[in-house]
Every structure is written in C-alpha cells, then in structure tokens.
Design an enzyme around this catalytic site. Structure first.
Site, PDB file in Angstrom:
ATOM      1  N   SER A   5      76.534  42.912 -59.698  1.00 47.40           N
ATOM      2  CA  SER A   5      75.523  43.426 -58.777  1.00 47.40           C
ATOM      3  C   SER A   5      75.040  44.836 -59.103  1.00 47.40           C
ATOM      4  O   SER A   5      73.866  45.146 -58.899  1.00 47.40           O
ATOM      5  CB  SER A   5      76.041  43.377 -57.337  1.00 47.40           C
ATOM      6  OG  SER A   5      77.211  44.157 -57.190  1.00 47.40           O
ATOM      7  N   LYS A   6      75.921  45.719 -59.602  1.00 44.00           N
ATOM      8  CA  LYS A   6      75.438  47.064 -59.939  1.00 44.00           C
ATOM      9  C   LYS A   6      74.477  46.999 -61.114  1.00 44.00           C
ATOM     10  O   LYS A   6      73.459  47.709 -61.130  1.00 44.00           O
ATOM     11  CB  LYS A   6      76.595  48.014 -60.258  1.00 44.00           C
ATOM     12  CG  LYS A   6      76.106  49.438 -60.533  1.00 44.00           C
ATOM     13  CD  LYS A   6      77.234  50.416 -60.779  1.00 44.00           C
ATOM     14  CE  LYS A   6      76.688  51.814 -61.088  1.00 44.00           C
ATOM     15  NZ  LYS A   6      77.770  52.784 -61.362  1.00 44.00           N
ATOM     16  N   CYS A  63      85.535  44.405 -53.528  1.00 36.76           N
ATOM     17  CA  CYS A  63      84.978  44.273 -54.864  1.00 36.76           C
ATOM     18  C   CYS A  63      86.103  44.088 -55.880  1.00 36.76           C
ATOM     19  O   CYS A  63      87.121  44.792 -55.834  1.00 36.76           O
ATOM     20  CB  CYS A  63      84.138  45.501 -55.207  1.00 36.76           C
ATOM     21  SG  CYS A  63      83.559  45.540 -56.925  1.00 36.76           S
ATOM     22  N   ASP A  65      83.581  44.547 -48.927  1.00 35.98           N
ATOM     23  CA  ASP A  65      82.412  43.687 -48.794  1.00 35.98           C
ATOM     24  C   ASP A  65      82.527  42.965 -47.455  1.00 35.98           C
ATOM     25  O   ASP A  65      83.538  42.305 -47.190  1.00 35.98           O
ATOM     26  CB  ASP A  65      82.360  42.652 -49.926  1.00 35.98           C
ATOM     27  CG  ASP A  65      82.154  43.282 -51.290  1.00 35.98           C
ATOM     28  OD1 ASP A  65      81.358  44.238 -51.388  1.00 35.98           O
ATOM     29  OD2 ASP A  65      82.778  42.812 -52.260  1.00 35.98           O
ATOM     30  N   ARG A 111      74.482  46.000 -50.304  1.00 39.41           N
ATOM     31  CA  ARG A 111      74.981  47.222 -50.945  1.00 39.41           C
ATOM     32  C   ARG A 111      73.990  47.576 -52.040  1.00 39.41           C
ATOM     33  O   ARG A 111      73.591  46.712 -52.816  1.00 39.41           O
ATOM     34  CB  ARG A 111      76.377  47.001 -51.529  1.00 39.41           C
ATOM     35  CG  ARG A 111      76.946  48.282 -52.159  1.00 39.41           C
ATOM     36  CD  ARG A 111      78.238  48.024 -52.879  1.00 39.41           C
ATOM     37  NE  ARG A 111      79.301  47.677 -51.955  1.00 39.41           N
ATOM     38  CZ  ARG A 111      80.497  47.236 -52.346  1.00 39.41           C
ATOM     39  NH1 ARG A 111      80.742  47.070 -53.624  1.00 39.41           N
ATOM     40  NH2 ARG A 111      81.428  46.955 -51.462  1.00 39.41           N
TER      41      ARG A 111
END
EC number: 1.7.1.13
Length: 276
Positions: free
Chosen positions: A84-85, A183, A190, A251
């Site tokens: 996701s980052k 995470c 999360d 996020r």
C-alpha cells in the site's frame, strides 16, 4: 527474485516523486501467505480487493491541478498484491505530471496496476462534479459486538470456532466493527469492520466474536487477514456457502476492502463506512 514485504517501502524513509514513476509500485506474491493457510492449487474462494484512493491529483496540459477519487478493483486470483505505501507513492507521482485528459490517466493506471498484480485491474474515477453522488453505508447484518464476552487471547485461534451440526442449516449475516490487525511490516494498527454471510450449520456467535477479536495483535496485510478468516470459518464450521467482506479504514488516502466468497453472488457495494 521474489519480492518480500520487508523489501517494500514500508517503514522506510521515502523520497516523494511528483512526476510519473510506475516503477514505484511494489508487488508481493499472494502465494507466500496462502501457503501458510495450506491453499495450493484451486482456491476455495473467488473475489476482489476494492481500493479507494482519495488523494489523486495531476496536471492538465496547461499546468492546472486536477483532482478525483479513484476506485480500483483487483481480482483475488491475481498472482500479486501491491504493497500500500508503494501504491501511495505511485499515485503521488502523478502530482506534477501533465496529462491530456482523464482517459490518458485511466489508461496509465490500468496498465501499470495490471502489470504489477499480474491480472487485469479495473480503474474508475469520480470527478468533483460527481462527488455529491457518492453514498455512505454500513455493512448490514446482526451485530456480534452486542455480546458481552470475556477476552484473554489476541491472536487468531481457529479452534475457537464452532457450529451446531445437529440442527438444520441456517442463513445468516453477521457483522463486527471490532476487527483490528497490524501491518505485517511496521506493526501499525489497521482498523476494520467485517461482514460474514453464510448458509450452513449455525455458527456460535460468541466463539466467532472471540475469534475475530483474536486478530488484534496479529501482523498481516488486509487481504491476508480476510483470506485467513474465510479459510478458518470454512474449515472449522463447514458452511455450504460463505462470503467474507471487510471494510478497512484508510491510511495515506487509501482504503482497502477485500471480499471473498465461494458461491455465485454479486460483488458487494463499495459504500464508504463512517470510519472510512
């Protein structure tokens, strides 16, 4: 070489590129975690991961910023997920990128994400003039959180799950807002809500709630948590039909909403929940 989560940008200082850089996307094979669950060969489910991106911006050909909300639908049978980052960094790379129109943007998004996950990804944009058409909604079902249970275990324990195999099959939809995991790489929390639809032996609701709360100190990505929940319920309770859908809070401007099912049914609506 196979990408692993510890090699991803998670938990590391990252330079934010503001011009188009598809190489920022970091795919991670799904099979690594599925092996832990004993899932080899034909999967016991189908489904999608629904991503919503609320911080998408680019420039038109005159340099004027444009904004939109993007929705991506990733098939569950794709070989990879995208960390996701890296997804966020990739989307940021459009910030100073000039594009002729939204079609040009969508073409890049679809091509790059499909290449990363190894399967066709559907991408759609909601433009500002249509923001007021977006709806919110909560997962429907009987709320498990009403139960007054005592909890002393905060790791997934499938042996907690039980169902009444002596009585006739039931059809139920159960919901909890108490899903929390961490995470896989950074350990950051999360938060999510989960909906379980099933037909089969009636699942003991207290044991199910204890099981779901057991993810509270568990480190795994969203998609992996949902597949673990699905697999554990299927094996322990043996429903004839099962669907698990989770809505996680966002996020970095992204929320991830995995859905897995083993029977013919429509994809769930992509309605933003209050906490998202």
């Amino acid at each position: 070489m196979t990408n692993t989560p510890d090699q991803s940008p998670l938990g590391k200082n990252s330079a934010y590129q503001t011009e188009y850089a598809p190489e920022l996307l970091f795919p991670i094979p799904r099979q690594q975690k599925r092996d832990e669950l004993g899932l080899a060969g034909t999967l016991p489910f189908f489904g999608v991961d629904i991503w919503n991106a609320y911080e998408l911006s680019w420039l038109n050909m005159r340099g004027k910023p444009q904004v939109a909300i993007a929705t991506f639908t990733v098939p569950a049978d794709s070989p990879n997920i995208v960390e996701s980052k890296s997804f966020k960094l990739y989307l940021n790379s459009f910030n100073q990128t000039r594009l002729a129109n939204t079609d040009a943007l969508l073409a890049l998004l679809r091509e790059d994400l499909s290449t990363a996950v190894g399967a066709p990804v559907h991408a759609a944009l909601t433009l500002p003039e249509d923001f007021d058409k977006l709806k919110m909604g909560e997962l429907d079902g009987l709320l498990l959180d009403r139960l007054d249970v005592e909890i002393d275990n905060y790791s997934p324990s499938p042996e907690l799950l039980k169902a009444n195999h002596e009585e006739a099959a039931v059809e139920e939809t159960l919901v909890s807002h108490l899903l929390k995991s961490n995470c896989l790489v950074t350990g950051q929390p999360d938060w999510g809500s989960v909906q379980i639809r099933y037909v089969g032996p009636q699942i003991d609701q207290e044991s199910l709630l204890r099981y779901l709360i057991g993810f509270r100190e568990h480190n795994e990505f969203h998609e992996q948590c949902v597949e673990r929940i699905f697999t554990d319920i299927l094996r322990q309770c043996k429903p004839n039909k099962l669907a698990v859908y989770a809505r996680y809070t966002r996020r970095g401007g992204l929320d991830i909403n995995p859905w897995r099912a083993n029977f013919s049914t429509a994809k769930p609506p992509n309605l933003r929940a209050a906490r998202q």
